[in-house]
Design a protein around this motif. Structure first.
Motif, PDB file in Angstrom:
ATOM      1  N   LEU A  25      -4.543   4.260   3.689  1.00 11.80           N
ATOM      2  CA  LEU A  25      -3.551   5.219   4.193  1.00 11.80           C
ATOM      3  C   LEU A  25      -3.888   6.637   3.724  1.00 11.80           C
ATOM      4  O   LEU A  25      -3.862   7.597   4.510  1.00 11.80           O
ATOM      5  CB  LEU A  25      -2.158   4.798   3.696  1.00 11.80           C
ATOM      6  CG  LEU A  25      -0.979   5.658   4.084  1.00 11.80           C
ATOM      7  CD1 LEU A  25      -0.827   5.725   5.591  1.00 11.80           C
ATOM      8  CD2 LEU A  25       0.320   5.100   3.480  1.00 11.80           C
ATOM      9  N   TYR A  72     -10.465  -6.541   6.143  1.00 14.87           N
ATOM     10  CA  TYR A  72      -9.859  -7.123   4.934  1.00 14.87           C
ATOM     11  C   TYR A  72      -9.958  -8.653   4.986  1.00 14.87           C
ATOM     12  O   TYR A  72     -10.356  -9.301   4.022  1.00 14.87           O
ATOM     13  CB  TYR A  72      -8.370  -6.773   4.790  1.00 14.87           C
ATOM     14  CG  TYR A  72      -7.990  -5.317   4.883  1.00 14.87           C
ATOM     15  CD1 TYR A  72      -8.910  -4.290   4.680  1.00 14.87           C
ATOM     16  CD2 TYR A  72      -6.675  -4.957   5.200  1.00 14.87           C
ATOM     17  CE1 TYR A  72      -8.529  -2.966   4.781  1.00 14.87           C
ATOM     18  CE2 TYR A  72      -6.290  -3.634   5.294  1.00 14.87           C
ATOM     19  CZ  TYR A  72      -7.217  -2.645   5.093  1.00 14.87           C
ATOM     20  OH  TYR A  72      -6.836  -1.346   5.195  1.00 14.87           O
ATOM     21  N   ALA A  91      -0.361   4.639   8.896  1.00 17.90           N
ATOM     22  CA  ALA A  91      -0.061   3.341   8.264  1.00 17.90           C
ATOM     23  C   ALA A  91      -0.627   2.203   9.112  1.00 17.90           C
ATOM     24  O   ALA A  91      -1.145   1.213   8.572  1.00 17.90           O
ATOM     25  CB  ALA A  91       1.452   3.188   8.093  1.00 17.90           C
ATOM     26  N   VAL A  92      -0.551   2.350  10.429  1.00 17.30           N
ATOM     27  CA  VAL A  92      -1.123   1.328  11.327  1.00 17.30           C
ATOM     28  C   VAL A  92      -2.637   1.240  11.110  1.00 17.30           C
ATOM     29  O   VAL A  92      -3.205   0.147  11.030  1.00 17.30           O
ATOM     30  CB  VAL A  92      -0.823   1.693  12.810  1.00 17.30           C
ATOM     31  CG1 VAL A  92      -1.629   0.811  13.751  1.00 17.30           C
ATOM     32  CG2 VAL A  92       0.663   1.584  13.106  1.00 17.30           C
ATOM     33  N   ASN A 107      -7.738  -2.290  17.441  1.00 15.66           N
ATOM     34  CA  ASN A 107      -8.642  -2.819  16.399  1.00 15.66           C
ATOM     35  C   ASN A 107      -9.746  -3.658  17.043  1.00 15.66           C
ATOM     36  O   ASN A 107      -9.694  -3.955  18.240  1.00 15.66           O
ATOM     37  CB  ASN A 107      -7.884  -3.538  15.275  1.00 15.66           C
ATOM     38  CG  ASN A 107      -7.166  -4.801  15.717  1.00 15.66           C
ATOM     39  OD1 ASN A 107      -7.242  -5.199  16.857  1.00 15.66           O
ATOM     40  ND2 ASN A 107      -6.468  -5.424  14.787  1.00 15.66           N
ATOM     41  N   LEU A 139      -3.353  -0.701   8.141  1.00 15.00           N
ATOM     42  CA  LEU A 139      -3.008  -2.128   8.213  1.00 15.00           C
ATOM     43  C   LEU A 139      -3.886  -2.850   9.248  1.00 15.00           C
ATOM     44  O   LEU A 139      -4.808  -3.577   8.910  1.00 15.00           O
ATOM     45  CB  LEU A 139      -1.515  -2.281   8.535  1.00 15.00           C
ATOM     46  CG  LEU A 139      -0.908  -3.654   8.200  1.00 15.00           C
ATOM     47  CD1 LEU A 139       0.616  -3.595   8.165  1.00 15.00           C
ATOM     48  CD2 LEU A 139      -1.327  -4.741   9.155  1.00 15.00           C
ATOM     49  N   SER A 140      -3.632  -2.586  10.525  1.00 14.50           N
ATOM     50  CA  SER A 140      -4.334  -3.377  11.556  1.00 14.50           C
ATOM     51  C   SER A 140      -5.650  -2.756  12.020  1.00 14.50           C
ATOM     52  O   SER A 140      -6.549  -3.485  12.458  1.00 14.50           O
ATOM     53  CB  SER A 140      -3.417  -3.588  12.761  1.00 14.50           C
ATOM     54  OG  SER A 140      -2.985  -2.341  13.265  1.00 14.50           O
ATOM     55  N   GLY A 183      -7.667  -3.677   9.170  1.00 13.21           N
ATOM     56  CA  GLY A 183      -7.315  -5.041   8.763  1.00 13.21           C
ATOM     57  C   GLY A 183      -8.360  -6.117   9.030  1.00 13.21           C
ATOM     58  O   GLY A 183      -8.556  -6.991   8.180  1.00 13.21           O
ATOM     59  N   VAL A 222      -3.494  -5.951  -2.722  1.00 15.01           N
ATOM     60  CA  VAL A 222      -3.371  -5.684  -1.279  1.00 15.01           C
ATOM     61  C   VAL A 222      -2.669  -4.340  -1.065  1.00 15.01           C
ATOM     62  O   VAL A 222      -3.104  -3.511  -0.255  1.00 15.01           O
ATOM     63  CB  VAL A 222      -2.620  -6.836  -0.562  1.00 15.01           C
ATOM     64  CG1 VAL A 222      -2.336  -6.481   0.888  1.00 15.01           C
ATOM     65  CG2 VAL A 222      -3.436  -8.128  -0.636  1.00 15.01           C
ATOM     66  N   ARG A 223      -1.583  -4.132  -1.827  1.00 14.81           N
ATOM     67  CA  ARG A 223      -0.831  -2.878  -1.652  1.00 14.81           C
ATOM     68  C   ARG A 223      -1.727  -1.673  -1.974  1.00 14.81           C
ATOM     69  O   ARG A 223      -1.740  -0.683  -1.252  1.00 14.81           O
ATOM     70  CB  ARG A 223       0.409  -2.887  -2.553  1.00 14.81           C
ATOM     71  CG  ARG A 223       1.418  -1.821  -2.174  1.00 14.81           C
ATOM     72  CD  ARG A 223       2.828  -2.194  -2.557  1.00 14.81           C
ATOM     73  NE  ARG A 223       3.296  -3.366  -1.848  1.00 14.81           N
ATOM     74  CZ  ARG A 223       3.672  -4.519  -2.432  1.00 14.81           C
ATOM     75  NH1 ARG A 223       3.624  -4.639  -3.737  1.00 14.81           N
ATOM     76  NH2 ARG A 223       4.089  -5.520  -1.707  1.00 14.81           N
ATOM     77  N   VAL A 272      -4.273  -1.078   0.855  1.00 16.21           N
ATOM     78  CA  VAL A 272      -3.671  -0.448   2.044  1.00 16.21           C
ATOM     79  C   VAL A 272      -3.327   1.014   1.729  1.00 16.21           C
ATOM     80  O   VAL A 272      -3.543   1.902   2.562  1.00 16.21           O
ATOM     81  CB  VAL A 272      -2.433  -1.250   2.528  1.00 16.21           C
ATOM     82  CG1 VAL A 272      -1.690  -0.502   3.625  1.00 16.21           C
ATOM     83  CG2 VAL A 272      -2.877  -2.626   3.035  1.00 16.21           C
ATOM     84  N   ASP A 273      -2.842   1.269   0.516  1.00 15.76           N
ATOM     85  CA  ASP A 273      -2.536   2.653   0.114  1.00 15.76           C
ATOM     86  C   ASP A 273      -3.791   3.526   0.152  1.00 15.76           C
ATOM     87  O   ASP A 273      -3.743   4.684   0.557  1.00 15.76           O
ATOM     88  CB  ASP A 273      -1.957   2.692  -1.311  1.00 15.76           C
ATOM     89  CG  ASP A 273      -0.467   2.363  -1.308  1.00 15.76           C
ATOM     90  OD1 ASP A 273       0.106   2.237  -0.208  1.00 15.76           O
ATOM     91  OD2 ASP A 273       0.112   2.224  -2.408  1.00 15.76           O
TER      92      ASP A 273
END
Ligand SMILES: NC(=O)c1ccc[n+]([C@@H]2O[C@H](COP(=O)([O-])OP(=O)(O)OC[C@H]3O[C@@H](n4cnc5c(N)ncnc54)[C@H](OP(=O)(O)O)[C@@H]3O)[C@@H](O)[C@H]2O)c1
Length: 257
Positions: free
Chosen positions: A248, A166, A155-156, A109, A159-160, A163, A240-241, A244-245
């Protein structure tokens, strides 16, 4: 990203400038990299691939086909490929290459630019110890390293990989809320930014969990608790969920194109 990695490798003394060769299609980029780092440069990807033991692919996903084909496989010698291209699977790279070399998939990242990144690494089965150790050293130059299965890389990414944006978006929103609450733009900017940096430093330096650090600010019936309750009533967890979804889903869609 490649520049961040080269910079990290040199500043941590993981590699010397004479052990790195950078290939790019842009002569001006190469001149700048050669000036900054003293590394050898070329516009001939095949030459770089022949000379290197570890070939790091750091082009945009849309340029990956062209870049991998330009390596001109079959390559000779004991080599490994490392790809940081988002959404590009190792099986796609293997197909493009037409040669069975070990391929490592990495999702770094942007804090890698200041050696404060986090990289998730998916190693291929059966990779030898020397190569595993090199990959660990290589990515440590950009920050923290975690290991995942390749199936988890999307998924990574959500997230990161994404991220940093975010958290930075949150800093922007906090600044705007501060201005709405009557602060000047300048004051709100310093307060929001330094609160973000200070909270990250607390998390890093005290060894306490997020929950413990939240508790330390939020006294019962106080201002923080009132604001946290508003977050909760507005469904922050859900927001947040869902975000991220969405990331993804996009990463998975890009992987299929
Ligand atoms: N930025 C992030 O947050 C982040 C996080 C994780 C992973 N990544 C991944 O990291 C990769 C690199 O991203 P980046 O932002 O560093 O991209 P970038 O700044 O565009 O760097 C890629 C470089 O490769 C050059 N290039 C393009 N095609 C080439 C080819 N066939 N042969 C040799 N060089 C070529 C580009 O030249 P031109 O500019 O002339 O095209 C550019 O200088 C991407 O795949 C991205 O998915 C990025």
């Amino acid at each position: 990203m490649a520049e961040a990695l080269v910079s990290g490798l040199l500043s941590e003394d993981t590699l010397g400038p004479d052990e790195i060769i950078v290939s790019d299609i842009d002569d001006q980029r190469l001149e700048a990299l050669s000036r900054s780092f003293g590394v050898e440069t070329t516009t001939d990807n095949r030459r770089a691939a022949e000379l290197g033991k570890y070939i790091l692919l750091a082009v945009k996903p849309q340029n990956i086909d062209q870049a991998v084909k330009s390596l001109g496989a079959p390559l000779t010698g004991d080599k490994a490929i490392i790809s940081i291209a988002a959404g590009i699977t190792t099986s796609r790279i293997r197909d493009l290459l037409g040669q069975d070399l070990p391929i490592v998939r990495v999702m770094p990242n942007t804090p890698a630019l200041v050696n404060a990144g986090v990289s998730a690494v998916a190693l291929p089965e059966g990779m030898d110890k020397e190569k595993k150790e090199f990959i660990q050293k290589l990515m440590s130059a950009a920050g923290v390293v975690v290991y995942v299965d390749e199936d988890d890389i999307d998924a990574v990414t959500a997230l990161s990989g994404s991220g940093p944006a975010y958290f930075l978006q949150f800093v922007l929103e906090l600044k705007k809320a501060g201005v709405d609450a009557g602060l000047s733009e300048e004051t709100a900017a310093v307060l929001a930014r330094q609160t973000f940096i200070g909270s990250a430093a607390l998390l890093e330096q005290t060894g306490k969990t997020e929950g413990e650090l939240i508790k330390a600010v939020a006294s019962p019936g106080g201002t923080t608790e009132a604001a946290l309750s508003a977050f909760s009533e507005m469904g922050l967890s859900d927001i947040v969920r869902k975000a991220v979804d969405a990331g993804l889903a996009r990463a998975k869609a890009l992987a299929k194109t």
